[in-house]
Design a protein around this motif. Structure first.
Motif, mmCIF file in Angstrom:
data_model
loop_
_atom_site.group_PDB
_atom_site.id
_atom_site.type_symbol
_atom_site.label_atom_id
_atom_site.label_comp_id
_atom_site.label_asym_id
_atom_site.label_seq_id
_atom_site.Cartn_x
_atom_site.Cartn_y
_atom_site.Cartn_z
ATOM 1 N N UNK A 52 0.829 -1.191 0.000
ATOM 2 C CA UNK A 52 0.000 0.000 0.000
ATOM 3 C C UNK A 52 0.871 1.252 0.000
ATOM 4 N N UNK A 53 0.503 2.207 -0.841
ATOM 5 C CA UNK A 53 1.160 3.519 -0.869
ATOM 6 C C UNK A 53 0.079 4.574 -0.685
ATOM 7 N N UNK A 54 0.257 5.430 0.319
ATOM 8 C CA UNK A 54 -0.662 6.535 0.555
ATOM 9 C C UNK A 54 0.056 7.830 0.219
ATOM 10 N N UNK A 55 -0.324 8.414 -0.909
ATOM 11 C CA UNK A 55 0.348 9.628 -1.342
ATOM 12 C C UNK A 55 1.830 9.389 -1.557
ATOM 13 N N UNK A 56 2.655 9.939 -0.658
ATOM 14 C CA UNK A 56 4.102 9.825 -0.800
ATOM 15 C C UNK A 56 4.719 8.885 0.246
ATOM 16 N N UNK A 57 3.886 8.038 0.842
ATOM 17 C CA UNK A 57 4.367 7.153 1.898
ATOM 18 C C UNK A 57 4.131 5.688 1.537
ATOM 19 N N UNK A 58 5.181 4.865 1.660
ATOM 20 C CA UNK A 58 5.069 3.426 1.452
ATOM 21 C C UNK A 58 4.779 2.760 2.804
ATOM 22 N N UNK A 59 3.705 1.978 2.854
ATOM 23 C CA UNK A 59 3.367 1.253 4.079
ATOM 24 C C UNK A 59 4.020 -0.122 4.013
ATOM 25 N N UNK A 60 5.263 -0.183 4.473
ATOM 26 C CA UNK A 60 6.039 -1.417 4.377
ATOM 27 C C UNK A 60 5.640 -2.443 5.445
ATOM 28 N N UNK A 61 4.768 -2.054 6.346
ATOM 29 C CA UNK A 61 4.413 -2.939 7.453
ATOM 30 C C UNK A 61 3.172 -3.784 7.169
ATOM 31 N N UNK A 62 2.524 -3.527 6.045
ATOM 32 C CA UNK A 62 1.359 -4.334 5.681
ATOM 33 C C UNK A 62 1.473 -4.703 4.207
ATOM 34 N N UNK A 63 2.031 -5.861 3.949
ATOM 35 C CA UNK A 63 2.274 -6.325 2.580
ATOM 36 C C UNK A 63 1.492 -7.606 2.350
ATOM 37 N N UNK A 64 0.839 -7.679 1.210
ATOM 38 C CA UNK A 64 0.187 -8.932 0.833
ATOM 39 C C UNK A 64 1.134 -9.720 -0.069
ATOM 40 N N UNK A 65 1.313 -10.988 0.241
ATOM 41 C CA UNK A 65 2.157 -11.856 -0.587
ATOM 42 C C UNK A 65 1.635 -13.286 -0.520
ATOM 43 N N UNK A 66 1.610 -13.946 -1.661
ATOM 44 C CA UNK A 66 1.196 -15.346 -1.687
ATOM 45 C C UNK A 66 1.886 -16.058 -2.844
ATOM 46 N N UNK A 67 2.401 -17.262 -2.547
ATOM 47 C CA UNK A 67 2.776 -18.164 -3.623
ATOM 48 C C UNK A 67 1.501 -18.789 -4.162
ATOM 49 N N UNK A 68 1.579 -19.330 -5.367
ATOM 50 C CA UNK A 68 0.399 -19.872 -6.030
ATOM 51 C C UNK A 68 0.755 -21.215 -6.665
ATOM 52 N N UNK A 69 -0.104 -22.175 -6.475
ATOM 53 C CA UNK A 69 0.071 -23.477 -7.119
ATOM 54 C C UNK A 69 -0.338 -23.357 -8.582
ATOM 55 N N UNK A 70 0.618 -23.464 -9.522
ATOM 56 C CA UNK A 70 0.295 -23.251 -10.931
ATOM 57 C C UNK A 70 -0.301 -24.488 -11.611
ATOM 58 N N UNK A 71 -0.369 -25.579 -10.872
ATOM 59 C CA UNK A 71 -0.899 -26.843 -11.412
ATOM 60 C C UNK A 71 -0.111 -27.315 -12.633
ATOM 61 N N UNK A 72 1.160 -27.009 -12.612
ATOM 62 C CA UNK A 72 2.105 -27.485 -13.614
ATOM 63 C C UNK A 72 3.502 -27.335 -13.035
ATOM 64 N N UNK A 73 4.468 -27.969 -13.664
ATOM 65 C CA UNK A 73 5.840 -27.914 -13.185
ATOM 66 C C UNK A 73 6.482 -26.568 -13.513
ATOM 67 N N UNK A 74 7.332 -26.119 -12.596
ATOM 68 C CA UNK A 74 8.113 -24.906 -12.831
ATOM 69 C C UNK A 74 9.456 -25.312 -13.405
ATOM 70 N N UNK A 75 9.879 -24.651 -14.457
ATOM 71 C CA UNK A 75 11.130 -25.015 -15.126
ATOM 72 C C UNK A 75 12.335 -24.668 -14.261
ATOM 73 N N UNK A 76 13.452 -25.327 -14.537
ATOM 74 C CA UNK A 76 14.692 -25.047 -13.809
ATOM 75 C C UNK A 76 15.109 -23.586 -13.981
ATOM 76 N N UNK A 77 14.907 -23.038 -15.185
ATOM 77 C CA UNK A 77 15.307 -21.654 -15.435
ATOM 78 C C UNK A 77 14.532 -20.685 -14.543
#
Length: 218
Positions: A52-77
Motif C-alpha cells: 500500500x502507498x498513501x500519497x508519498x508514503x510506502x506502508x512497508x508494514x502491511x504487505x500482501x504476498x502469496x505463492x500460487x500453485x500453478x498446477x504445472x511444473x516450474x522449469x529449472x530456469x
C-alpha cells in the motif's frame, strides 16, 4: 484444494475528484511472478505481492504476498531466476484464492488504482488466470512507472526495474520475487511522485494526465 468464496470483482474508486491532492490518493503497487511469458496460453502465475502507498508514503508494514500453485511444473530456469521451487508452491493456494485476497487487500485501503512496473504484463496475468475460471476482469485504472519515468525523464530508455531504482536512488529489494519487486516499485513510484510534484503537478488529475491513464484502463 478447495476454495468456496466467490470472487467479486472490485470497483476501485473512479469518482475521485480530479482536483484531489496526490497526498490523499491511495495506491496499490503490485507485482507477479509466472512460469514464463506465455501467460495467455501455457504459463501460469506462481507468486503475487502488493504494498500500500498513501500519497508519498510506502506502508512497508502491511504487505500482501502469496505463492500460487500453478498446477504445472516450474522449469529449472524459472526456479533459478525467482527462487520459487515446485516444493514451495505444492501446498500454496490456487490463483483464484490468491487473486481474491489481493483484491481484498486493495479494497481495504480504498485504492484508487493499481500501480506496477510494466504493469500491462501483470494485468494480463490477472486477466488470464481469471479467464481460466470464467471470470471477466473488470477494467481498472492503472499507472505504469514506465509512463511516469517517460514523463519526467524522457531520455531514459531501458526496462529494468532495478536499474531505474539505482538511477533514481531508491531502495532495492530482492530481484525477481513478487514481494521484492513490489517493494522496489513502490519506493521508485514514490520518488517519481516527488519529482512529479517538483515540476508543478499536484493533483490526481495531473497524475492521470501524465500517465495517459484516461485511455490506459486494462
Amino acid at each position: 484444494m478447495f476454495f468456496a468464496k466467490k470472487l467479486v470483482m472490485p470497483q476501485f474508486y473512479l469518482e475521485i475528484p480530479l482536483s484531489t491532492p496526490i497526498e490523499e490518493i491511495s495506491f496499490t503497487v503490485f507485482d507477479t511472478e509466472t512460469t514464463g511469458f506465455q501467460i495467455g496460453t501455457s504459463d501460469r502465475m506462481i507468486e503475487i505481492a502488493a504494498v500500500h502507498v498513501q500519497g508519498f508514503e510506502v506502508d512497508e508494514f502491511d504487505i500482501y504476498q502469496s505463492y500460487i500453485n500453478p498446477q504445472r511444473q516450474i522449469s529449472r530456469e524459472i526456479i533459478e531466476l525467482t527462487g520459487i521451487s515446485n516444493e514451495k508452491v505444492e501446498n500454496a493456494p490456487f490463483s483464484i484464492e490468491a487473486i481474491t485476497q489481493f483484491f481484498t487487500f486493495a479494497e481495504k485501503y480504498h485504492t484508487a488504482c493499481l500501480v506496477g512496473h510494466y504493469v500491462s504484463f501483470d494485468i494480463l496475468t490477472l486477466k488470464s488466470e481469471l479467464k481460466r475460471e470464467r471470470i471477466a476482469y473488470r477494467k481498472q485504472p492503472t499507472i505504469d512507472t514506465l509512463d511516469l519515468i517517460g514523463f519526467i525523464s524522457p531520455s531514459y530508455d531501458m526496462r529494468d526495474l532495478h536499474k531505474y531504482a539505482q538511477n533514481f536512488g531508491t531502495r532495492i529489494y530482492e530481484r525477481h520475487t513478487a514481494r521484492g519487486d513490489a517493494l522496489t516499485t513502490a519506493y521508485l513510484f514514490v520518488e517519481l511522485l516527488y519529482l512529479f510534484k517538483e515540476r508543478g503537478n499536484h493533483t490526481w488529475g495531473d497524475l492521470l494526465h501524465a500517465a495517459e491513464n484516461q485511455s490506459r484502463y486494462f
